[in-house]
Design an enzyme around this catalytic site. Structure first.
Site, PDB file in Angstrom:
ATOM      1  N   ASN A  11     -43.795  17.633 -33.657  1.00  0.00           N
ATOM      2  CA  ASN A  11     -43.215  16.335 -34.028  1.00  0.00           C
ATOM      3  C   ASN A  11     -42.739  15.663 -32.741  1.00  0.00           C
ATOM      4  O   ASN A  11     -41.690  16.025 -32.209  1.00  0.00           O
ATOM      5  CB  ASN A  11     -42.054  16.574 -35.009  1.00  0.00           C
ATOM      6  CG  ASN A  11     -41.298  15.301 -35.343  1.00  0.00           C
ATOM      7  OD1 ASN A  11     -41.755  14.198 -35.053  1.00  0.00           O
ATOM      8  ND2 ASN A  11     -40.129  15.450 -35.949  1.00  0.00           N
ATOM      9  N   GLU A 169     -35.321  22.982 -42.059  1.00  0.00           N
ATOM     10  CA  GLU A 169     -34.806  22.618 -40.742  1.00  0.00           C
ATOM     11  C   GLU A 169     -33.293  22.457 -40.814  1.00  0.00           C
ATOM     12  O   GLU A 169     -32.798  21.363 -41.148  1.00  0.00           O
ATOM     13  CB  GLU A 169     -35.410  21.276 -40.300  1.00  0.00           C
ATOM     14  CG  GLU A 169     -36.896  21.301 -40.100  1.00  0.00           C
ATOM     15  CD  GLU A 169     -37.309  20.264 -39.058  1.00  0.00           C
ATOM     16  OE1 GLU A 169     -37.837  20.670 -38.020  1.00  0.00           O
ATOM     17  OE2 GLU A 169     -37.079  19.073 -39.273  1.00  0.00           O
ATOM     18  N   SER A 215     -35.233  23.967 -32.889  1.00  0.00           N
ATOM     19  CA  SER A 215     -35.211  24.703 -31.617  1.00  0.00           C
ATOM     20  C   SER A 215     -36.182  25.883 -31.577  1.00  0.00           C
ATOM     21  O   SER A 215     -35.842  26.948 -31.078  1.00  0.00           O
ATOM     22  CB  SER A 215     -33.784  25.144 -31.273  1.00  0.00           C
ATOM     23  OG  SER A 215     -32.961  24.002 -31.083  1.00  0.00           O
TER      24      SER A 215
END
Ligand code: PGA
Length: 261
Positions: A11, A169, A215
């Site tokens: 992304n 997420e 991350s």
């Protein structure tokens, strides 16, 4: 609980700053991936203005193209918006919906529901982002994720589930360098799988890919696959460096070859 062949989505968010830089990043990524056939599905979600150029650079779709958002209406007086038909016409085969950075700008569950419906109606794959802002010791974050998934999947039929990807997420892990532990990712995959089994049935739940984002880096990708059992990744920062992104894809490829094929 089944583990699917990995889906690795980069992304790019609002990066890089120019078409020339986007072209370079894409070509570097393509070159590093090489021509060999892979079991991992590699995807890049670039900003809207770059997508058709990237389609030109990847005619075989070895790197599939995704969009970072969509507007659910088909056409008309919606200044600044982009429809699913427009995205498909420039080669997009997957659409991210409900990213936390968009939720933070006011996108709510009702809009996300409409976006999911529009993407699925157009026979395209939808990547639905869910995740809690913070964790507490009472486990309330499970309830938050559950509510987001239930709202997004309202009216989604069993036969559409092969085109549904859920990206867990945790917001506190996005761009912060703090990753959920592989055990946390596993626990959440189990939870989402159970939720889907209750909502549909076990066989239907197995069709949905559950990926992790927040991350993801070179050093933690393998652990998230091995212990976390996730079906792939949604990667922000590390997708902006071709060598890091392809390193993660290579790790996923190795893992898939040794454990999933
Ligand atoms: P990050 O972003 O990898 O930079 O944490 C992930 C995302 O927002 O999808």
């Amino acid at each position: 609980m089944k583990q699917h062949l990995p889906l690795v989505v980069g992304n790019w968010k609002m990066n890089p700053t120019t078409i020339a830089k986007a072209r370079k990043l894409f070509l570097d990524t393509r070159t590093k991936l090489g021509a060999r056939k892979r079991t991992v599905t590699s995807v890049i979600a670039a900003p809207f203005p770059f997508i058709s150029e990237l389609q030109r650079l990847s005619p075989s779709q070895r790197i599939a193209l995704a969009a970072q958002d969509v507007f659910f209406e088909a056409s008309g007086a919606h200044t600044g918006e982009v429809s699913i038909t427009m995205l498909k016409s420039v080669g997009v085969s997957m659409v991210i919906v409900g990213h936390s950075e968009r939720r933070a700008r006011g996108e709510d569950d009702d809009e996300i529901y409409c976006d999911v419906q529009a993407v699925l109606a157009s026979k395209t794959t939808v990547i639905i982002c869910v995740g809690e802002k913070a964790r507490d010791s009472h486990g309330n974050y499970f309830g938050i994720v559950e509510a987001q998934i239930r709202a997004a999947l309202r009216n989604v039929a069993v036969k559409e589930l092969t085109r549904v990807v859920i990206a867990y997420e945790p917001v506190w892990a996005i761009g912060t360098g703090k990753t959920a532990s592989a055990e946390d990712a596993y626990e959440m995959k189990l939870f989402i799988h159970k939720l889907l089994t209750d909502r549909y049935d076990r066989k239907a739940a197995e069709k949905v890919r559950i990926i992790y984002g927040g991350s993801v880096k070179k050093h933690n990708a393998t652990e998230l696959l091995t212990i976390g059992q996730v079906d792939g990744f949604l990667i922000g920062g590390a997708s902006l460096k071709a060598s890091d992104f392809t390193h993660i894809i290579d790790s996923a490829e190795d893992y898939a070859k040794n454990h999933l094929t």
